[in-house]
Design an enzyme around this catalytic site. Structure first.
Site, short mmCIF file in Angstrom:
data_model
loop_
_atom_site.label_atom_id
_atom_site.label_comp_id
_atom_site.label_asym_id
_atom_site.label_seq_id
_atom_site.Cartn_x
_atom_site.Cartn_y
_atom_site.Cartn_z
N ASP A 386 0.86 -1.19 0.00
CA ASP A 386 0.00 0.00 0.00
C ASP A 386 0.90 1.24 0.00
O ASP A 386 1.90 1.30 0.73
CB ASP A 386 -0.90 0.00 1.24
CG ASP A 386 -1.86 1.17 1.25
OD1 ASP A 386 -2.96 1.02 0.68
OD2 ASP A 386 -1.53 2.24 1.81
N ASN A 394 -2.79 13.05 -3.72
CA ASN A 394 -3.94 13.50 -4.54
C ASN A 394 -4.37 14.91 -4.16
O ASN A 394 -4.70 15.73 -5.03
CB ASN A 394 -5.12 12.54 -4.38
CG ASN A 394 -5.02 11.34 -5.32
OD1 ASN A 394 -4.37 11.42 -6.36
ND2 ASN A 394 -5.64 10.24 -4.95
N ASP A 403 -2.07 9.57 -10.20
CA ASP A 403 -1.91 8.56 -11.24
C ASP A 403 -0.45 8.36 -11.59
O ASP A 403 0.00 7.22 -11.85
CB ASP A 403 -2.68 8.98 -12.50
CG ASP A 403 -4.19 8.92 -12.31
OD1 ASP A 403 -4.63 8.30 -11.31
OD2 ASP A 403 -4.93 9.48 -13.15
N GLU A 429 -4.76 2.38 -4.12
CA GLU A 429 -3.31 2.46 -4.11
C GLU A 429 -2.67 1.18 -3.60
O GLU A 429 -1.51 1.17 -3.19
CB GLU A 429 -2.86 3.64 -3.24
CG GLU A 429 -3.14 3.51 -1.76
CD GLU A 429 -4.54 4.02 -1.38
OE1 GLU A 429 -4.77 4.31 -0.20
OE2 GLU A 429 -5.42 4.11 -2.28
#
Length: 528
Positions: A386, A394, A403, A429
């Site tokens: 993770d 973000n 991304d 993620e």
């Protein structure tokens, strides 16, 4: 009178068989002979209007008979070659002029000559046209006899007997007539030729009833050989052409009017050498290219009783369209195979796309389920990863920045695994790495190396380097169970422990606690 009646009777039999080649000319010949013999008999009986009148009338039959003889011979020996306009003109010119002179009363004595002492017997001394009539008639008789003789030599069985009947029926009276015209007559005042036509009529009657003349004429060759679409060629032992049909003649040299008897290299000048070379000694089937067209060729040897080859029969068939159709079918098959291959490729690509994550290019969760099912009952390790503080990325750099981070981590993982090992995007993620046949100790070392490489590299966003770290949870089979789903669940628990323990670390799931024992120990932390 008897000769005329016999000729008329035989003409009736021939006319009833007029569908056969030669039957119609035979009937006309016998009618001409009937006219000749009947008028000659009336001449001797001096029936009004007089002997001279009836003697002149005999020439209606005299000049017609040789024409009918030639037509009979031609249809009997060459049923596949119709008469052309120029041939008809040459054949009928002399009889036409003669009949015209007779109808006009022989003006100027062109046919019978002139003289004060001329009577019924001296008229046959003849005028200038009389000689033309004689030469024309005997030329036709000679050509007919020659054609029948050649036909007799090259045929056998009933056909040879039929040709013999025709020769016998034609030659006897015409031979006597030839002697009579030369003046060497046994009876100076009496022409035996009309009387001998009684013999001709009886011979033909015998042929019609006994030898089935015109019932068994060579119609079979005309219908079965001449009309074949295949080319048929007969060669002797020296490679000379003995026979060929119309299809073969179309490939022959057009300048050679009569190819029979010539070497095959002369008859087929453009391809004769190749044809002779390829069929020499061959018996069976082959394929030749003639004028750019494919021909299937079958060769059979004509052997004598000792088994020695006396010649060959060559039959060829133009198979160009068939070969073109076969080539077109092969091309269609190849195109179909190419399309099927393309469809299979597209199906495989679509199937692959259905188990791929479009953002990172890694396998997705659907593929993970299939891969875990394959590993059921086998030793493997599973690593759950993770990205730490991904929400902050973000929030700071937008979804495009997030991304970019996902793609960077996915690329590092994909480049690090070996063939047979699987990297999947688990969701958001999170990533999963399946390591078949790898124990947890080896997997823990690799996981720590990946964690350090990701942390050392980072990701450049907006012109600056952004640090990226990951937390990892590790479990394996059979240490944490044999069911793949339970192993994945154990790895998820280890990942949760790594995140709770401060992130940027790797935890190994504790072994499962047997029933009736104390709760499981905390997940082991990777060395840092």
């Amino acid at each position: 009178m008897g000769s005329a009646l016999a000729a008329l009777l035989t003409a009736r039999f021939a006319w009833r068989r007029r569908q056969a080649p030669g039957a119609t000319p035979l009937a006309l010949l016998l009618l001409s002979l009937a006219v000749w013999t009947l008028t000659y008999a009336l001449h001797w009986l001096d029936v009004p209007p007089g002997a001279v009148f009836w003697l002149d009338a005999t020439f209606f039959g005299v000049v017609g008979a040789p024409v009918c003889v030639w037509l009979l011979t031609r249809e009997f020996t060459q049923p596949d070659r119709p008469m052309r306009g120029l041939e008809w003109l040459t054949l009928l010119a002399v009889p036409g002029v003669t009949w015209g002179l007779l109808l006009l009363g022989d003006p100027g004595g062109v046919l019978f000559g002139t003289g004060p002492t001329q009577d019924a017997h001296t008229r046959l001394a003849g005028g200038p046209w009389f000689r033309v009539v004689v030469l024309h008639g005997y030329a036709l008789i000679a050509l007919s006899a020659l054609a029948l003789g050649q036909f007799w030599l090259r045929t056998s069985g009933v056909y040879r007997r039929q040709a013999g009947v025709l020769l016998a029926g034609l030659c006897v009276p015409w031979g006597v007539n030839f002697v009579s015209v030369l003046g060497e007559r046994p009876f100076p005042d009496f022409d035996l030729t009309p009387m001998l036509f009684m013999v001709t009529a009886l011979v033909f009657l015998w042929g019609l009833l006994g030898f089935r003349l015109f019932d068994l004429v060579p119609v079979a060759r005309h219908q079965l050989v001449e009309q074949l679409g295949e080319g048929v060629l007969v060669l002797d032992g020296q490679g000379r052409v003995l026979d060929l049909n119309a299809s073969a003649r179309r490939l022959a040299d057009p300048a050679l009017a009569h190819p029979v008897g010539h070497p095959v290299t002369r008859v087929f000048p453009r391809r004769g050498g190749d044809l002779a070379a390829q069929i020499n000694g061959l018996e069976g089937q082959t394929e030749l290219l003639i004028d750019g067209r494919s021909h299937e060729v079958r060769v059979s040897h004509l052997r004598d009783r000792a088994g020695r080859s006396q010649g060959q029969v060559v039959v060829w068939r133009d198979v160009t369209r068939q070969r073109q159709a076969e080539a077109a079918l092969r091309r269609a098959h190849q195109e179909l195979q190419a399309r099927l291959t393309e469809i299979e490729r597209l199906q495989a690509e679509l199937s692959e796309q259905s188990v791929r994550d479009p953002l990172t290019g890694l396998h997705n969760r659907r593929h993970l389920g299939r891969a875990l099912e394959v590993l059921r009952g086998q030793p493997f390790s599973v690593l759950l990863l993770d990205i730490d503080h991904f929400k902050a990325v973000n929030d700071s750099y937008g979804h495009a920045g997030g991304d970019a981070v996902l793609r960077a981590v996915a690329g590092q993982l994909a480049g690090a695994v070996r063939p047979g090992e699987t990297v999947c995007r688990y969701g958001g993620e999170e990533f999963v790495v399946l390591l078949p046949g790898v124990g947890t100790d080896a997997a823990l070392a690799w996981a720590e190396g990946w964690r350090q490489a990701i942390a050392a590299r980072g990701v450049r966003l907006g012109g600056q380097r952004v640090p990226v770290t990951v937390s990892l949870g590790l479990a394996g089979a059979p240490e944490h169970g044999t069911d793949p789903d339970r192993v994945l669940l154990a790895a998820d628990g280890a990942l949760y422990a790594a995140k709770e323990g401060g992130r940027n670390q790797c935890r190994v799931a504790p072994p499962p606690v047997p029933e009736g024992t104390s709760p499981e120990a905390p997940a082991l932390e990777c060395p840092t």
